[in-house]
Design a protein around this motif. Structure first.
Motif, PDB file in Angstrom:
ATOM      1  N   ASP A 131      14.330  12.969  -6.522  1.00 31.32           N
ATOM      2  CA  ASP A 131      13.270  13.129  -5.518  1.00 31.32           C
ATOM      3  C   ASP A 131      13.444  12.082  -4.411  1.00 31.32           C
ATOM      4  O   ASP A 131      14.070  11.037  -4.594  1.00 31.32           O
ATOM      5  N   THR A 132      12.888  12.386  -3.245  1.00 30.69           N
ATOM      6  CA  THR A 132      13.065  11.571  -2.045  1.00 30.69           C
ATOM      7  C   THR A 132      12.615  10.130  -2.247  1.00 30.69           C
ATOM      8  O   THR A 132      13.289   9.195  -1.797  1.00 30.69           O
ATOM      9  N   ALA A 133      11.484   9.916  -2.902  1.00 29.68           N
ATOM     10  CA  ALA A 133      10.965   8.562  -3.098  1.00 29.68           C
ATOM     11  C   ALA A 133      11.938   7.717  -3.928  1.00 29.68           C
ATOM     12  O   ALA A 133      12.222   6.564  -3.589  1.00 29.68           O
ATOM     13  N   LEU A 134      12.474   8.280  -5.007  1.00 31.84           N
ATOM     14  CA  LEU A 134      13.430   7.545  -5.833  1.00 31.84           C
ATOM     15  C   LEU A 134      14.724   7.305  -5.068  1.00 31.84           C
ATOM     16  O   LEU A 134      15.314   6.226  -5.154  1.00 31.84           O
ATOM     17  N   PHE A 135      15.167   8.284  -4.305  1.00 28.54           N
ATOM     18  CA  PHE A 135      16.384   8.131  -3.511  1.00 28.54           C
ATOM     19  C   PHE A 135      16.241   6.943  -2.552  1.00 28.54           C
ATOM     20  O   PHE A 135      17.122   6.086  -2.457  1.00 28.54           O
ATOM     21  N   ARG A 136      15.118   6.874  -1.850  1.00 26.99           N
ATOM     22  CA  ARG A 136      14.868   5.755  -0.933  1.00 26.99           C
ATOM     23  C   ARG A 136      14.824   4.425  -1.691  1.00 26.99           C
ATOM     24  O   ARG A 136      15.352   3.413  -1.226  1.00 26.99           O
ATOM     25  N   GLN A 137      14.183   4.424  -2.856  1.00 27.48           N
ATOM     26  CA  GLN A 137      14.086   3.199  -3.646  1.00 27.48           C
ATOM     27  C   GLN A 137      15.470   2.743  -4.101  1.00 27.48           C
ATOM     28  O   GLN A 137      15.803   1.562  -4.004  1.00 27.48           O
ATOM     29  N   LEU A 138      16.281   3.669  -4.559  1.00 27.57           N
ATOM     30  CA  LEU A 138      17.623   3.324  -5.026  1.00 27.57           C
ATOM     31  C   LEU A 138      18.467   2.727  -3.898  1.00 27.57           C
ATOM     32  O   LEU A 138      19.061   1.660  -4.050  1.00 27.57           O
ATOM     33  N   LEU A 139      18.522   3.403  -2.760  1.00 27.98           N
ATOM     34  CA  LEU A 139      19.337   2.913  -1.651  1.00 27.98           C
ATOM     35  C   LEU A 139      18.718   1.703  -0.966  1.00 27.98           C
ATOM     36  O   LEU A 139      19.427   0.933  -0.308  1.00 27.98           O
ATOM     37  N   GLY A 140      17.410   1.520  -1.139  1.00 29.86           N
ATOM     38  CA  GLY A 140      16.746   0.350  -0.576  1.00 29.86           C
ATOM     39  C   GLY A 140      17.234  -0.952  -1.178  1.00 29.86           C
ATOM     40  O   GLY A 140      17.049  -2.019  -0.602  1.00 29.86           O
ATOM     41  N   HIS A 141      17.862  -0.887  -2.323  1.00 34.19           N
ATOM     42  CA  HIS A 141      18.404  -2.077  -2.970  1.00 34.19           C
ATOM     43  C   HIS A 141      19.780  -2.464  -2.426  1.00 34.19           C
ATOM     44  O   HIS A 141      20.400  -3.408  -2.899  1.00 34.19           O
ATOM     45  N   PHE A 142      20.250  -1.728  -1.433  1.00 30.17           N
ATOM     46  CA  PHE A 142      21.511  -2.044  -0.768  1.00 30.17           C
ATOM     47  C   PHE A 142      21.174  -2.581   0.614  1.00 30.17           C
ATOM     48  O   PHE A 142      20.729  -1.832   1.481  1.00 30.17           O
ATOM     49  N   PRO A 143      21.345  -3.893   0.853  1.00 33.31           N
ATOM     50  CA  PRO A 143      21.006  -4.425   2.179  1.00 33.31           C
ATOM     51  C   PRO A 143      21.973  -3.908   3.237  1.00 33.31           C
ATOM     52  O   PRO A 143      23.173  -3.776   2.993  1.00 33.31           O
ATOM     53  N   THR A 144      21.429  -3.594   4.405  1.00 32.01           N
ATOM     54  CA  THR A 144      22.262  -3.097   5.497  1.00 32.01           C
ATOM     55  C   THR A 144      21.936  -3.857   6.772  1.00 32.01           C
ATOM     56  O   THR A 144      20.839  -4.394   6.939  1.00 32.01           O
ATOM     57  N   GLY A 145      22.895  -3.875   7.669  1.00 32.00           N
ATOM     58  CA  GLY A 145      22.641  -4.393   8.997  1.00 32.00           C
ATOM     59  C   GLY A 145      21.811  -3.373   9.763  1.00 32.00           C
ATOM     60  O   GLY A 145      21.678  -2.216   9.350  1.00 32.00           O
ATOM     61  N   VAL A 146      21.246  -3.811  10.869  1.00 30.59           N
ATOM     62  CA  VAL A 146      20.419  -2.933  11.682  1.00 30.59           C
ATOM     63  C   VAL A 146      21.065  -2.809  13.063  1.00 30.59           C
ATOM     64  O   VAL A 146      21.451  -3.811  13.669  1.00 30.59           O
ATOM     65  N   ALA A 147      21.186  -1.588  13.537  1.00 33.72           N
ATOM     66  CA  ALA A 147      21.803  -1.317  14.833  1.00 33.72           C
ATOM     67  C   ALA A 147      20.901  -0.410  15.651  1.00 33.72           C
ATOM     68  O   ALA A 147      20.087   0.341  15.104  1.00 33.72           O
ATOM     69  N   VAL A 148      21.065  -0.486  16.954  1.00 28.61           N
ATOM     70  CA  VAL A 148      20.443   0.479  17.852  1.00 28.61           C
ATOM     71  C   VAL A 148      21.587   1.190  18.567  1.00 28.61           C
ATOM     72  O   VAL A 148      22.440   0.556  19.182  1.00 28.61           O
ATOM     73  N   ILE A 149      21.622   2.514  18.415  1.00 27.46           N
ATOM     74  CA  ILE A 149      22.628   3.339  19.068  1.00 27.46           C
ATOM     75  C   ILE A 149      22.094   3.676  20.458  1.00 27.46           C
ATOM     76  O   ILE A 149      20.969   4.175  20.582  1.00 27.46           O
ATOM     77  N   THR A 150      22.880   3.391  21.490  1.00 25.57           N
ATOM     78  CA  THR A 150      22.458   3.706  22.854  1.00 25.57           C
ATOM     79  C   THR A 150      23.519   4.565  23.539  1.00 25.57           C
ATOM     80  O   THR A 150      24.694   4.511  23.198  1.00 25.57           O
ATOM     81  N   ALA A 151      23.060   5.342  24.487  1.00 23.10           N
ATOM     82  CA  ALA A 151      23.945   6.220  25.269  1.00 23.10           C
ATOM     83  C   ALA A 151      23.200   6.590  26.542  1.00 23.10           C
ATOM     84  O   ALA A 151      22.057   6.169  26.747  1.00 23.10           O
ATOM     85  N   ARG A 152      23.826   7.399  27.366  1.00 27.61           N
ATOM     86  CA  ARG A 152      23.158   7.945  28.540  1.00 27.61           C
ATOM     87  C   ARG A 152      22.939   9.425  28.304  1.00 27.61           C
ATOM     88  O   ARG A 152      23.856  10.151  27.928  1.00 27.61           O
ATOM     89  N   GLY A 153      21.701   9.862  28.535  1.00 29.48           N
ATOM     90  CA  GLY A 153      21.357  11.254  28.351  1.00 29.48           C
ATOM     91  C   GLY A 153      21.965  12.142  29.422  1.00 29.48           C
ATOM     92  O   GLY A 153      22.627  11.675  30.348  1.00 29.48           O
ATOM     93  N   MET A 154      21.745  13.422  29.291  1.00 26.02           N
ATOM     94  CA  MET A 154      22.279  14.394  30.230  1.00 26.02           C
ATOM     95  C   MET A 154      21.814  14.118  31.654  1.00 26.02           C
ATOM     96  O   MET A 154      22.515  14.408  32.605  1.00 26.02           O
ATOM     97  N   ASP A 155      20.613  13.509  31.793  1.00 25.99           N
ATOM     98  CA  ASP A 155      20.071  13.192  33.120  1.00 25.99           C
ATOM     99  C   ASP A 155      20.493  11.808  33.608  1.00 25.99           C
ATOM    100  O   ASP A 155      20.071  11.362  34.669  1.00 25.99           O
ATOM    101  N   GLY A 156      21.309  11.099  32.818  1.00 28.49           N
ATOM    102  CA  GLY A 156      21.784   9.773  33.186  1.00 28.49           C
ATOM    103  C   GLY A 156      20.904   8.640  32.701  1.00 28.49           C
ATOM    104  O   GLY A 156      21.290   7.477  32.771  1.00 28.49           O
ATOM    105  N   ALA A 157      19.703   8.954  32.208  1.00 29.54           N
ATOM    106  CA  ALA A 157      18.795   7.921  31.712  1.00 29.54           C
ATOM    107  C   ALA A 157      19.260   7.420  30.345  1.00 29.54           C
ATOM    108  O   ALA A 157      19.801   8.194  29.550  1.00 29.54           O
ATOM    109  N   PRO A 158      19.027   6.136  30.052  1.00 31.48           N
ATOM    110  CA  PRO A 158      19.435   5.633  28.735  1.00 31.48           C
ATOM    111  C   PRO A 158      18.565   6.195  27.626  1.00 31.48           C
ATOM    112  O   PRO A 158      17.368   6.414  27.802  1.00 31.48           O
ATOM    113  N   VAL A 159      19.179   6.451  26.483  1.00 28.74           N
ATOM    114  CA  VAL A 159      18.483   6.874  25.270  1.00 28.74           C
ATOM    115  C   VAL A 159      18.943   5.945  24.151  1.00 28.74           C
ATOM    116  O   VAL A 159      20.012   5.346  24.231  1.00 28.74           O
ATOM    117  N   GLY A 160      18.132   5.848  23.096  1.00 32.57           N
ATOM    118  CA  GLY A 160      18.524   4.993  21.994  1.00 32.57           C
ATOM    119  C   GLY A 160      17.673   5.215  20.766  1.00 32.57           C
ATOM    120  O   GLY A 160      16.573   5.758  20.847  1.00 32.57           O
TER     121      GLY A 160
END
Length: 161
Positions: free
Chosen positions: A6-35
């Motif tokens: 189940d989803t709750a257990l899946f999140r709990q299991l993977l939550g025990h693996f520390p990860t770095g945090v990133a923000v993915i950025t790009a330019r949208g079709m209109d040229g404005a930044p998205v992230g």
């Protein structure tokens, strides 16, 4: 027949693996930044230099990357939890309003104060469950000194002594 965990257990299991945090950025079709905030990031290959990031198909950034646009992986430093939260969750009118960033020579948005930024061009995409695994070919980037922002067991942490 295999039964999924189940989803709750899946999140709990993977939550025990520390990860770095990133923000993915790009330019949208209109040229404005998205992230968007992401922590499902991995090195794929050294030759050629490839990395992968998994993005929910409902996210605005997904639509931009699915259009085979270049993107930046901004690796957040300790103390940038506010940026992570700002770019996480539901899309707001303008996530970049009041946020310091600069444009690269290739006109990609890089957030100020990040530990590193990694510039990528589209290489491949694979639909997996409710996400798409995007593979980017690394074309540039830079690093600074500092400590990373981490995500562990549903909360933020850092390695600052």
């Amino acid at each position: 027949m295999t039964t999924d965990v189940d989803t709750a257990l899946f999140r709990q299991l993977l939550g025990h693996f520390p990860t770095g945090v990133a923000v993915i950025t790009a330019r949208g079709m209109d040229g404005a930044p998205v992230g968007m905030t992401a922590n499902s990031l991995s090195s794929v290959s050294l030759a050629p230099p490839l990395l992968s990031v998994c993005i929910d198909r409902q996210a605005e950034t997904h639509r931009v990357l699915a259009d085979r646009r270049p993107f930046v992986v901004n690796l957040l430093s300790a103390g940038q939890e506010g940026l992570s939260r700002r770019f996480a969750g539901e899309q707001t009118a303008d996530r970049f309003a009041g946020v310091g960033y600069r444009m690269t020579a290739g006109q990609l948005p890089v957030l100020e104060g990040v530990l590193a930024h990694i510039e990528c061009e589209y290489f491949a995409a694979h639909e997996l469950g409710d996400h798409t695994l995007f593979v980017g070919r690394v074309t540039g980037g830079s690093t600074t000194e500092g400590h990373p922002l981490l995500y562990y067991r549903g909360g933020y942490a850092d390695l600052t002594p």
